[in-house]
Design an enzyme around this catalytic site. Sequence first.
Site, mmCIF file in Angstrom:
data_model
loop_
_atom_site.group_PDB
_atom_site.id
_atom_site.type_symbol
_atom_site.label_atom_id
_atom_site.label_comp_id
_atom_site.label_asym_id
_atom_site.label_seq_id
_atom_site.Cartn_x
_atom_site.Cartn_y
_atom_site.Cartn_z
ATOM 1 N N SER A 39 0.844 -1.193 0.000
ATOM 2 C CA SER A 39 0.000 0.000 0.000
ATOM 3 C C SER A 39 0.880 1.245 0.000
ATOM 4 C CB SER A 39 -0.971 -0.049 1.195
ATOM 5 O OG SER A 39 -1.987 0.915 1.066
ATOM 6 N N GLU B 250 -2.288 -2.993 -7.458
ATOM 7 C CA GLU B 250 -3.529 -3.164 -6.705
ATOM 8 C C GLU B 250 -3.932 -1.790 -6.203
ATOM 9 O OE1 GLU B 250 -3.977 -2.827 -3.131
ATOM 10 O OE2 GLU B 250 -2.008 -1.895 -3.014
ATOM 11 N N HIS C 151 -5.686 -5.425 -0.960
ATOM 12 C CA HIS C 151 -6.248 -5.017 0.318
ATOM 13 C C HIS C 151 -7.372 -5.894 0.839
ATOM 14 C CE1 HIS C 151 -4.049 -1.251 -0.312
ATOM 15 N NE2 HIS C 151 -4.362 -0.919 0.922
#
Length: 303
Positions: A116, A206, A276
């Site tokens: 992330s 992602e 996630h």
Amino acid sequence: MPAKILPPPLKPGDLLRVIAPSGALREFDSFYQSIEIWRSRGYQIEVPPEITDKWGYLAGNDQNRRQQLAAAWKDPNCRGILCARGGFGSTRILENWHWQPESSTSENPKWLIGFSDITALLWSLYNVGISSVHGPVLTTLANEPDWSCERLFNLVEGRTLEPLQGKGWGNGVATGILLPGNLTVATHLLATPFQPDFAGVILAFEDVSEAPYRIDRMLTQWRLSGNLAQIKGIALGGFTACEPPANVPSFTVDEVLRDRLGDLGIPVVADLPFGHDKCNAALPVGQEVTLDGDKGTLIIRNS
């Protein structure tokens, strides 16, 4: 582009240090549960007292967060760095940051593990020749399925990784250097000193909580920048909570991904189990992989 230096395999008894380089810590139960998972494998885990610091939405001011990273990286007894969580903030500490000289990146590499917002640190380390791990942070590891936890330990302890299965979009097979990350964070590294050389790279993206039009905007920037012309393939993980707003005309996120990436003439594999939601399969940053757009597989070649 050559593969990056892989840090030595971890083993029980090794010291790992926790840092919070991004957002303020909020998920305390899962954080401490994840630390116990590492400790149950025999690792010594050092948690700094400032781990609960807050400065707005950040886990302390930039200098303090930068100092956490520096202390962990320069500690000769530390073999790996565990990031507490994502959020936002790691790009801020890249200002005035250097991985050298006190800890030579070629002589004393150590594992850095996160995803992330941690993408900025993973890609920065990639630029100086060190492989790292795009994988669960300490606020998410405890929620991973057993196979995903085991995959993370297999990666850092030097064992073979199983191929990942997704949905292939065709265009054959490509072998290249894997560069995984969060799409939003990676996009904001373009045209900065931390943008990697994308020649020969297989990108793996992602994202979370981005409306389809924002995914469209970011991928259009990648197209216009010319960087997608250099890559050999694209692996797509989860795009979680990226549904269009209610009662607003929109494409779905899948339609956006197909529209912006489906005409590049390179292998693309979607729906791979990283990101996630549900599971976040650990991926090595900077190691050689094979992406099969026909069979829908991602294979880590040198594991």
